[in-house]
Scaffold this active site. Structure first.
Site, PDB file in Angstrom:
ATOM      1  N   PHE A   1       3.054  22.336 -61.218  1.00 25.93           N
ATOM      2  CA  PHE A   1       4.137  23.269 -61.548  1.00 25.93           C
ATOM      3  C   PHE A   1       4.875  22.903 -62.832  1.00 25.93           C
ATOM      4  CE2 PHE A   1       6.707  19.960 -59.552  1.00 25.93           C
ATOM      5  CZ  PHE A   1       7.835  19.976 -60.362  1.00 25.93           C
TER       6      PHE A   1
ATOM      7  N   GLU B   1       1.085  27.340 -57.330  1.00 24.92           N
ATOM      8  CA  GLU B   1       1.607  28.524 -56.630  1.00 24.92           C
ATOM      9  C   GLU B   1       3.108  28.650 -56.846  1.00 24.92           C
ATOM     10  OE1 GLU B   1       0.435  25.733 -55.566  1.00 24.92           O
ATOM     11  OE2 GLU B   1       0.999  25.217 -53.516  1.00 24.92           O
TER      12      GLU B   1
ATOM     13  N   SER C   1      -0.136  15.509 -58.334  1.00 30.47           N
ATOM     14  CA  SER C   1       0.376  14.276 -57.725  1.00 30.47           C
ATOM     15  C   SER C   1      -0.766  13.324 -57.346  1.00 30.47           C
ATOM     16  CB  SER C   1       1.173  14.649 -56.473  1.00 30.47           C
ATOM     17  OG  SER C   1       0.326  15.333 -55.579  1.00 30.47           O
TER      18      SER C   1
ATOM     19  N   CYS D   1       5.629  14.137 -66.386  1.00 25.51           N
ATOM     20  CA  CYS D   1       4.791  12.986 -66.023  1.00 25.51           C
ATOM     21  C   CYS D   1       4.943  11.865 -67.034  1.00 25.51           C
ATOM     22  CB  CYS D   1       3.338  13.407 -65.936  1.00 25.51           C
ATOM     23  SG  CYS D   1       2.687  13.889 -67.523  1.00 25.51           S
TER      24      CYS D   1
ATOM     25  N   GLU E   1       7.226   7.550 -57.439  1.00 28.13           N
ATOM     26  CA  GLU E   1       7.538   8.466 -58.539  1.00 28.13           C
ATOM     27  C   GLU E   1       8.613   9.416 -58.006  1.00 28.13           C
ATOM     28  OE1 GLU E   1       4.675  11.620 -59.383  1.00 28.13           O
ATOM     29  OE2 GLU E   1       5.102  11.435 -61.516  1.00 28.13           O
TER      30      GLU E   1
HETATM   31  P1  NAD Z   1       0.712  18.805 -56.601  1.00 29.08           P
HETATM   32  O1  NAD Z   1      -0.270  17.691 -56.489  1.00 29.08           O
HETATM   33  O2  NAD Z   1       1.560  19.117 -55.434  1.00 29.08           O
HETATM   34  O3  NAD Z   1      -0.048  20.182 -56.961  1.00 29.08           O
HETATM   35  C1  NAD Z   1      -0.969  20.260 -58.016  1.00 29.08           C
HETATM   36  C2  NAD Z   1      -1.998  21.348 -57.704  1.00 29.08           C
HETATM   37  O4  NAD Z   1      -2.762  20.964 -56.546  1.00 29.08           O
HETATM   38  C3  NAD Z   1      -1.402  22.714 -57.402  1.00 29.08           C
HETATM   39  O5  NAD Z   1      -2.185  23.701 -58.023  1.00 29.08           O
HETATM   40  C4  NAD Z   1      -1.485  22.818 -55.886  1.00 29.08           C
HETATM   41  O6  NAD Z   1      -1.663  24.125 -55.426  1.00 29.08           O
HETATM   42  C5  NAD Z   1      -2.709  21.986 -55.552  1.00 29.08           C
HETATM   43  N1  NAD Z   1      -2.598  21.317 -54.246  1.00 29.08           N
HETATM   44  C6  NAD Z   1      -1.457  20.915 -53.628  1.00 29.08           C
HETATM   45  N2  NAD Z   1      -1.755  20.293 -52.464  1.00 29.08           N
HETATM   46  C7  NAD Z   1      -3.099  20.304 -52.360  1.00 29.08           C
HETATM   47  C8  NAD Z   1      -4.001  19.803 -51.373  1.00 29.08           C
HETATM   48  N3  NAD Z   1      -3.570  19.174 -50.289  1.00 29.08           N
HETATM   49  N4  NAD Z   1      -5.328  19.990 -51.579  1.00 29.08           N
HETATM   50  C9  NAD Z   1      -5.782  20.618 -52.680  1.00 29.08           C
HETATM   51  N5  NAD Z   1      -4.962  21.113 -53.647  1.00 29.08           N
HETATM   52  C10 NAD Z   1      -3.642  20.958 -53.491  1.00 29.08           C
HETATM   53  O7  NAD Z   1       1.586  18.491 -57.903  1.00 29.08           O
HETATM   54  P2  NAD Z   1       2.914  19.226 -58.412  1.00 29.08           P
HETATM   55  O8  NAD Z   1       4.033  18.872 -57.509  1.00 29.08           O
HETATM   56  O9  NAD Z   1       2.647  20.648 -58.708  1.00 29.08           O
HETATM   57  O10 NAD Z   1       3.127  18.485 -59.821  1.00 29.08           O
HETATM   58  C11 NAD Z   1       3.859  17.304 -59.988  1.00 29.08           C
HETATM   59  C12 NAD Z   1       2.952  16.095 -60.090  1.00 29.08           C
HETATM   60  O11 NAD Z   1       2.040  16.267 -61.172  1.00 29.08           O
HETATM   61  C13 NAD Z   1       3.704  14.807 -60.392  1.00 29.08           C
HETATM   62  O12 NAD Z   1       3.176  13.782 -59.598  1.00 29.08           O
HETATM   63  C14 NAD Z   1       3.402  14.553 -61.866  1.00 29.08           C
HETATM   64  O13 NAD Z   1       3.449  13.196 -62.275  1.00 29.08           O
HETATM   65  C15 NAD Z   1       2.015  15.070 -61.953  1.00 29.08           C
HETATM   66  N6  NAD Z   1       1.666  15.369 -63.331  1.00 29.08           N
HETATM   67  C16 NAD Z   1       0.826  14.505 -63.966  1.00 29.08           C
HETATM   68  C17 NAD Z   1       0.491  14.716 -65.283  1.00 29.08           C
HETATM   69  C18 NAD Z   1      -0.420  13.778 -66.004  1.00 29.08           C
HETATM   70  O14 NAD Z   1      -0.866  14.109 -67.085  1.00 29.08           O
HETATM   71  N7  NAD Z   1      -0.725  12.608 -65.454  1.00 29.08           N
HETATM   72  C19 NAD Z   1       1.012  15.832 -65.958  1.00 29.08           C
HETATM   73  C20 NAD Z   1       1.864  16.708 -65.270  1.00 29.08           C
HETATM   74  C21 NAD Z   1       2.180  16.462 -63.940  1.00 29.08           C
END
Ligand code: NAD
Length: 496
Positions: free
Chosen positions: A149, A176, A226, A281, A381
């Site tokens: 997101f 989403e 994440s 991030c 985090e």
């Molecule tokens: P998230 O892991 O909750 O969601 C990421 C994506 O995975 C979304 O599209 C979501 O629909 C999908 N998803 C969620 N749960 C899932 C599951 N159980 N199985 C399969 N798909 C699933 O992450 P978020 O909360 O949207 O984003 C924040 C996180 O992203 C933080 O941890 C941040 O550090 C990380 N991030 C990392 C970078 C990087 O370059 N390392 C960059 C931006 C964000």
């Protein structure tokens, strides 16, 4: 109420699904749109469309593919502020932050415009007598992108422009929580001339991701999100024999040496820690003060305490709300845990609320000192506007502390000493290092190179590594026999 469309086979369509996810304005949690949870048949149709489109898209000359990126870059620039406004309305990010999000994505499209030079192979003549070897870079097929997101413009743009410029087709499954921005990006991509099926957009959550990860026709998976989800995606994709690159969570340290320019350090740390509500991030979440620099902690806390969150269109607001009530509850619980575990809470943003927007996901800037490695606020985090401060005696201790941390996304050092900076950049086990630069996100002609628990895979996002990720190398070894050269009256090739 706006229903977010799917993009399948070049058409923006209403999903047949009866299941929807609310898209909200995080400032007050009112529902602004509904995102469909795509059906299995829609996921299959998107993959089938991408598979079919690959047959012709891979044959489009690389320079023509680059021209689509040129038109796309132009359209993104023309619609820059409009996209940023959509982005602000569904994330709560300030307009300045939203513009940065869009702009960093445009820079990747500019890199994708350079794809012809990056898709050149290698040659060696006479590897054995009369035998030459040369390699071609060819696209893979259907690629999948799953995005978080927190950067709904930049991160989708890390992925599909590079993949498509390389000759692949793409399925995007955006977060989403803010699907309106990626939908607008997709509309402009079609307007730029992307043929039908080259980009498809599927909405939903984990079931849609899992179906795509298990789909035989998906060749490569790019994920940003994440740690637990990143690990799941990496394991599932690779178990299914797919190529994968998964960018995950972070805990970024900034090391402050006593010889650093104090004012520069303090000014930089304010924005790097609580800017964008800490939902970056690459945000600095731990400030490690070395020796006498420890005396600056109180002054930094005072400056951070003056930072004012606010609405996205308030030019005086430093940052906006967190993305959801769940994110807010998680951050508040970690702040409470920090207090319970004995850290000193110098600035406490737990009770912050914005007048008239009391139902929003607001958390004020928060600063802890006396933080130890055993505490949850250090280990997890937080992904909120919370800075942990620690003091150590030497640079060696600071380096050992950062290297013990399981994450390795970004780090920075503030110092006037070239020797200290060099020692740090050489010994630190983190993939992106800033020297007097708090958030060292590389421009897209480099790659975004997180390490350790911040990245699973080997080839990183954008730059030359992305071209390698989204392509295969084909190596040809060729031998031609001189006595096969046609001669005489029937000669069909004029060798002279
Ligand atoms: P998230 O892991 O909750 O969601 C990421 C994506 O995975 C979304 O599209 C979501 O629909 C999908 N998803 C969620 N749960 C899932 C599951 N159980 N199985 C399969 N798909 C699933 O992450 P978020 O909360 O949207 O984003 C924040 C996180 O992203 C933080 O941890 C941040 O550090 C990380 N991030 C990392 C970078 C990087 O370059 N390392 C960059 C931006 C964000």
């Amino acid at each position: 109420m706006q229903h977010v469309p799917l993009l399948i086979n070049g058409e923006f369509i209403s999903s047949e699904s009866q299941q929807f996810i609310d898209v909200t304005n995080p400032a007050n949690n009112t529902v602004i749109a509904k995102a469909p949870v795509a059906s299995d048949a829609e996921v299959d149709a998107a993959v089938a469309s991408a598979k079919e489109a690959f047959i012709t898209w891979r044959e489009v000359p690389v320079s023509e593919r680059a021209r689509v990126m040129m038109r796309y870059q132009q359209l993104l620039k023309e619609h820059h502020d409009e996209i940023a406004t959509i982005l602000s309305s569904e994330t709560g990010k300030t307009l300045a932050d939203a513009k940065g999000d869009v702009w960093r994505g445009i820079e990747v499209v500019e890199q994708a415009m350079n794809v012809p030079a990056m898709m050149m192979g290698e040659t060696a003549e006479n590897v054995a007598r009369g035998i030459d070897t040369y390699s071609y870079i060819q696209p893979l097929g259907v690629c999948l992108g799953i995005t978080p997101f927190n950067f709904p413009a930049m991160i989708p743009l890390w992925m599909f422009p590079m993949a498509v410029a390389c000759g692949n087709t793409f399925i995007l499954k955006p977060s989403e929580q803010d699907p309106l921005t990626p939908t607008r990006l997709a509309e402009l991509f079609i307007e730029a001339g992307a043929p039908k099926g080259v980009l498809n957009v599927i909405h939903g959550g984990k079931d849609q991701v899992n179906k795509l990860l298990n789909h035989d026709d998906v060749r490569a998976v790019s994920f940003v999100g994440s740690v637990p989800v990143g690990q799941h995606v990496y394991k599932t994709a690779t178990d299914n024999m797919k190529r994968a690159q998964c960018f995950a969570g972070a805990k970024n340290h900034s090391v402050i040496m006593p010889d650093a320019n104090k004012q520069q350090v303090l000014n930089n740390l304010v924005g790097a820690s609580v800017g964008a509500a800490g939902q970056r991030c690459m945000a600095i979440s731990v400030a490690v003060f070395v020796g006498d620099a420890g005396e600056w902690v109180e002054e930094l806390a005072t400056m951070i305490g003056q930072v004012k969150p606010g609405l996205w269109d308030d030019e005086d607001a430093a940052y906006g709300p967190l993305i959801s009530p769940q994110a807010k509850a998680r951050v508040l619980s970690l702040i409470q845990q920090g207090k319970d575990e004995g850290a000193t809470c110098l600035v406490d943003g737990s009770d912050f609320t914005l007048k008239g927007y009391e139902t929003g996901n607001w958390v004020g800037p928060t600063v802890f000192s006396d933080v130890t490695e055993a505490m949850q606020i250090y280990q997890q985090e937080i992904f909120g506007p919370v800075l942990c401060c620690m003091v150590v005696d030497t640079l060696e201790e600071a380096i050992a502390l950062v290297n013990r941390n399981p994450f390795g996304n970004g780090t920075s050092i503030f110092t006037a000493s070239g020797a200290a900076a060099r020692k740090y950049q050489h010994e630190i086990e983190v993939g992106q290092v800033g020297i007097n630069v708090p958030i060292p996100v590389p421009l897209p002609f480099f790659s975004f190179t997180g390490w350790k628990n911040s990245f699973y895979g080997d080839l990183h996002a954008y730059g030359k590594q992305a071209v390698r990720f989204y392509s295969e190398t084909k190596t040809v070894t060729a031998r031609w026999f001189e006595n096969d050269i046609p001669t005489g009256p029937n000669m069909t090739i004029n060798l002279k």
